[in-house]
Write a protein that holds these residues in place. Structure first.
Motif, PDB file in Angstrom:
ATOM      1  N   SER A 209      26.457   0.557  27.645  1.00 13.55           N
ATOM      2  CA  SER A 209      27.454   1.631  27.535  1.00 13.55           C
ATOM      3  C   SER A 209      28.118   1.872  28.883  1.00 13.55           C
ATOM      4  CB  SER A 209      26.762   2.923  27.085  1.00 13.55           C
ATOM      5  OG  SER A 209      27.646   4.016  27.197  1.00 13.55           O
TER       6      SER A 209
ATOM      7  N   ARG B 209      30.047   4.755  29.556  1.00 14.90           N
ATOM      8  CA  ARG B 209      30.425   6.144  29.858  1.00 14.90           C
ATOM      9  C   ARG B 209      29.462   6.781  30.855  1.00 14.90           C
ATOM     10  NH1 ARG B 209      28.291  10.468  26.504  1.00 14.90           N
ATOM     11  NH2 ARG B 209      26.435   9.724  25.437  1.00 14.90           N
TER      12      ARG B 209
ATOM     13  N   SER C 178      26.192   8.354  29.670  1.00 11.58           N
ATOM     14  CA  SER C 178      25.497   7.471  28.726  1.00 11.58           C
ATOM     15  C   SER C 178      23.985   7.724  28.688  1.00 11.58           C
ATOM     16  CB  SER C 178      25.757   6.014  29.141  1.00 11.58           C
ATOM     17  OG  SER C 178      24.785   5.158  28.573  1.00 11.58           O
ATOM     18  N   ILE C 179      23.484   7.881  27.473  1.00  6.73           N
ATOM     19  CA  ILE C 179      22.034   8.036  27.305  1.00  6.73           C
ATOM     20  C   ILE C 179      21.344   6.704  27.628  1.00  6.73           C
ATOM     21  CG2 ILE C 179      20.216   8.593  25.623  1.00  6.73           C
ATOM     22  CD1 ILE C 179      22.613  10.215  24.213  1.00  6.73           C
ATOM     23  N   SER C 180      21.976   5.612  27.254  1.00  3.91           N
ATOM     24  CA  SER C 180      21.390   4.295  27.574  1.00  3.91           C
ATOM     25  C   SER C 180      21.178   4.154  29.081  1.00  3.91           C
ATOM     26  CB  SER C 180      22.317   3.172  27.090  1.00  3.91           C
ATOM     27  OG  SER C 180      22.659   3.358  25.753  1.00  3.91           O
TER      28      SER C 180
ATOM     29  N   PRO D 238      23.184   0.721  23.539  1.00  4.38           N
ATOM     30  CA  PRO D 238      23.363   1.411  22.257  1.00  4.38           C
ATOM     31  C   PRO D 238      23.902   0.423  21.227  1.00  4.38           C
ATOM     32  CG  PRO D 238      25.271   1.853  23.633  1.00  4.38           C
ATOM     33  CD  PRO D 238      24.341   0.946  24.425  1.00  4.38           C
ATOM     34  N   GLU D 239      24.047   0.899  20.018  1.00  5.89           N
ATOM     35  CA  GLU D 239      24.621   0.072  18.947  1.00  5.89           C
ATOM     36  C   GLU D 239      26.030   0.588  18.657  1.00  5.89           C
ATOM     37  OE1 GLU D 239      22.279  -1.114  15.400  1.00  5.89           O
ATOM     38  OE2 GLU D 239      23.438   0.455  14.411  1.00  5.89           O
ATOM     39  N   PHE D 240      26.979  -0.320  18.594  1.00  9.40           N
ATOM     40  CA  PHE D 240      28.334   0.035  18.178  1.00  9.40           C
ATOM     41  C   PHE D 240      28.631  -0.735  16.898  1.00  9.40           C
ATOM     42  CE2 PHE D 240      30.628   1.373  22.418  1.00  9.40           C
ATOM     43  CZ  PHE D 240      29.748   2.435  22.557  1.00  9.40           C
ATOM     44  N   ASN D 241      28.818   0.005  15.816  1.00  6.00           N
ATOM     45  CA  ASN D 241      29.186  -0.628  14.537  1.00  6.00           C
ATOM     46  C   ASN D 241      28.245  -1.773  14.169  1.00  6.00           C
ATOM     47  OD1 ASN D 241      31.425   1.127  14.061  1.00  6.00           O
ATOM     48  ND2 ASN D 241      32.398   0.113  15.785  1.00  6.00           N
ATOM     49  N   ARG D 242      26.955  -1.452  14.296  1.00  6.38           N
ATOM     50  CA  ARG D 242      25.865  -2.365  13.897  1.00  6.38           C
ATOM     51  C   ARG D 242      25.774  -3.640  14.738  1.00  6.38           C
ATOM     52  NH1 ARG D 242      24.358   1.654  12.108  1.00  6.38           N
ATOM     53  NH2 ARG D 242      23.994   2.226   9.947  1.00  6.38           N
TER      54      ARG D 242
ATOM     55  N   SER E 101      19.859   4.649  19.675  1.00  2.14           N
ATOM     56  CA  SER E 101      21.037   5.293  19.108  1.00  2.14           C
ATOM     57  C   SER E 101      20.710   6.739  18.801  1.00  2.14           C
ATOM     58  CB  SER E 101      21.509   4.563  17.847  1.00  2.14           C
ATOM     59  OG  SER E 101      20.865   5.071  16.710  1.00  2.14           O
ATOM     60  N   ILE E 102      21.784   7.491  18.566  1.00  3.35           N
ATOM     61  CA  ILE E 102      21.563   8.891  18.188  1.00  3.35           C
ATOM     62  C   ILE E 102      21.131   8.974  16.724  1.00  3.35           C
ATOM     63  CG2 ILE E 102      23.129   9.834  19.918  1.00  3.35           C
ATOM     64  CD1 ILE E 102      25.297   9.969  17.783  1.00  3.35           C
ATOM     65  N   GLY E 103      21.285   7.883  16.004  1.00  2.00           N
ATOM     66  CA  GLY E 103      20.899   7.844  14.596  1.00  2.00           C
ATOM     67  C   GLY E 103      19.452   7.427  14.412  1.00  2.00           C
TER      68      GLY E 103
ATOM     69  N   PHE F  65      17.884   8.941  20.340  1.00  2.00           N
ATOM     70  CA  PHE F  65      17.522   8.856  21.771  1.00  2.00           C
ATOM     71  C   PHE F  65      18.125   9.967  22.626  1.00  2.00           C
ATOM     72  CE2 PHE F  65      20.645   5.283  23.480  1.00  2.00           C
ATOM     73  CZ  PHE F  65      21.731   5.990  22.979  1.00  2.00           C
TER      74      PHE F  65
HETATM   75  C1  LIG Z   1      32.432   2.881  18.785  1.00  2.00           C
HETATM   76  C2  LIG Z   1      31.087   3.459  18.416  1.00  2.00           C
HETATM   77  C3  LIG Z   1      30.349   2.882  17.407  1.00  2.00           C
HETATM   78  C4  LIG Z   1      29.083   3.373  17.099  1.00  2.00           C
HETATM   79  N1  LIG Z   1      28.350   2.748  16.134  1.00  2.00           N
HETATM   80  C5  LIG Z   1      27.070   3.138  15.915  1.00  2.00           C
HETATM   81  C6  LIG Z   1      26.233   2.377  15.043  1.00  2.00           C
HETATM   82  O1  LIG Z   1      26.611   1.357  14.501  1.00  2.00           O
HETATM   83  N2  LIG Z   1      24.953   2.801  14.881  1.00  2.00           N
HETATM   84  C7  LIG Z   1      24.456   3.920  15.501  1.00  2.00           C
HETATM   85  O2  LIG Z   1      23.304   4.247  15.301  1.00  2.00           O
HETATM   86  N3  LIG Z   1      25.234   4.652  16.331  1.00  2.00           N
HETATM   87  C8  LIG Z   1      26.528   4.285  16.556  1.00  2.00           C
HETATM   88  N4  LIG Z   1      27.322   4.986  17.430  1.00  2.00           N
HETATM   89  C9  LIG Z   1      26.772   6.211  18.064  1.00  2.00           C
HETATM   90  C10 LIG Z   1      25.992   5.875  19.339  1.00  2.00           C
HETATM   91  O3  LIG Z   1      24.629   5.685  19.004  1.00  2.00           O
HETATM   92  C11 LIG Z   1      26.093   7.051  20.341  1.00  2.00           C
HETATM   93  O4  LIG Z   1      27.450   7.318  20.625  1.00  2.00           O
HETATM   94  C12 LIG Z   1      25.314   6.753  21.605  1.00  2.00           C
HETATM   95  O5  LIG Z   1      25.134   7.956  22.315  1.00  2.00           O
HETATM   96  C13 LIG Z   1      26.032   5.750  22.488  1.00  2.00           C
HETATM   97  O6  LIG Z   1      25.221   5.395  23.587  1.00  2.00           O
HETATM   98  P1  LIG Z   1      25.432   5.964  25.047  1.00  2.00           P
HETATM   99  O7  LIG Z   1      25.007   7.406  25.032  1.00  2.00           O
HETATM  100  O8  LIG Z   1      24.547   5.135  25.902  1.00  2.00           O
HETATM  101  O9  LIG Z   1      26.888   5.838  25.396  1.00  2.00           O
HETATM  102  C14 LIG Z   1      28.578   4.520  17.767  1.00  2.00           C
HETATM  103  C15 LIG Z   1      29.356   5.096  18.785  1.00  2.00           C
HETATM  104  C16 LIG Z   1      30.578   4.588  19.111  1.00  2.00           C
HETATM  105  C17 LIG Z   1      31.376   5.219  20.240  1.00  2.00           C
END
Ligand SMILES: Cc1cc2nc3c(=O)[nH]c(=O)nc-3n(C[C@H](O)[C@H](O)[C@H](O)COP(=O)(O)O)c2cc1C
Length: 185
Positions: free
Chosen positions: A12, A14, A17-19, A78-82, A115-117, A150
């Motif tokens: 990540s 930003r 970023s939590i990561s 983190p995961e972005f769109n799987r 991830s936050i999920g 997380f």
């Molecule tokens: C473009 C985008 C796509 C994301 N896709 C997913 C996803 O596929 N699965 C998931 O669990 N969280 C997803 N997230 C949420 C991230 O887990 C959350 O934003 C996380 O805090 C990102 O990590 P960071 O804090 O290190 O930036 C997505 C966030 C963004 C911005």
């Protein structure tokens, strides 16, 4: 036993970023046989073969040199769109070229996804494993780390909640043993 430089690559970009906060904690939890440091990826131009001249972008050079100098790799993403964030995939691509001069091959690695999920970045973790198989990076298999929710594992002062801290301390010790096994002690 020699100290091993570990390139820590955070998926990540930003600031909050939590990561990145998890990565900073992992660095602090590393046993003394490891010397981990974050290698930045945010300034790498998108991979474009046209830029692969005798004078490629300076940040590509800097990134390749830093990874080449490491004896191990720790990905925190983190995961972005799987899948993996584009910035991380770009860094992997930059490190993989010029053809035949990949900086990745043979370096012991490990992955921490989050991830936050609820599924802890499983999709990103395994998408990254797919690239690492091709790039000949021997990845630690166990313990796997998928950090669900997380954002709740990092406390306001940046430290980890105690159970996660203990889990990640064990993970870093297992990683140190993996690095020794693959890269030699
Ligand atoms: C473009 C985008 C796509 C994301 N896709 C997913 C996803 O596929 N699965 C998931 O669990 N969280 C997803 N997230 C949420 C991230 O887990 C959350 O934003 C996380 O805090 C990102 O990590 P960071 O804090 O290190 O930036 C997505 C966030 C963004 C911005």
């Amino acid at each position: 036993m020699g100290t091993k430089n570990i390139a820590v690559i955070v998926g990540s970009l930003r600031k909050e970023s939590i990561s990145r906060k998890i990565a900073e904690n992992l660095i602090a939890l590393a046993p003394s046989s490891l010397k981990p440091a974050i290698v930045e990826i945010g300034d790498l131009p998108l991979y474009n073969l046209d830029l692969e001249t005798e004078a490629p972008p300076p940040s590509w050079q800097r990134f390749r040199d830093q990874v080449r100098a490491a004896q191990g790799l720790l990905f925190v993403t983190p995961e972005f769109n799987r899948s993996v964030p584009g910035a991380l995939k770009n860094a992997i691509d930059v490190g993989s070229r010029p053809y035949g001069k990949s900086v990745w091959a043979g370096k012991p690695g490990a992955i921490v996804s989050g991830s936050i999920g609820n599924i802890g970045g499983f999709g990103a973790n395994h998408a990254l494993r797919q690239s690492m198989v091709f790039l000949d990076v021997p990845l630690m298999q166990q313990p796997e780390v998928y950090l669900s929710g997380f954002d709740k594992l990092v406390q306001p002062d940046g430290s980890l909640v105690p159970t996660t801290q203990e889990f990640l301390r064990k993970f870093m010790h297992a990683f140190a043993a993996w690095v020794d096994k693959i890269a030699g002690s």
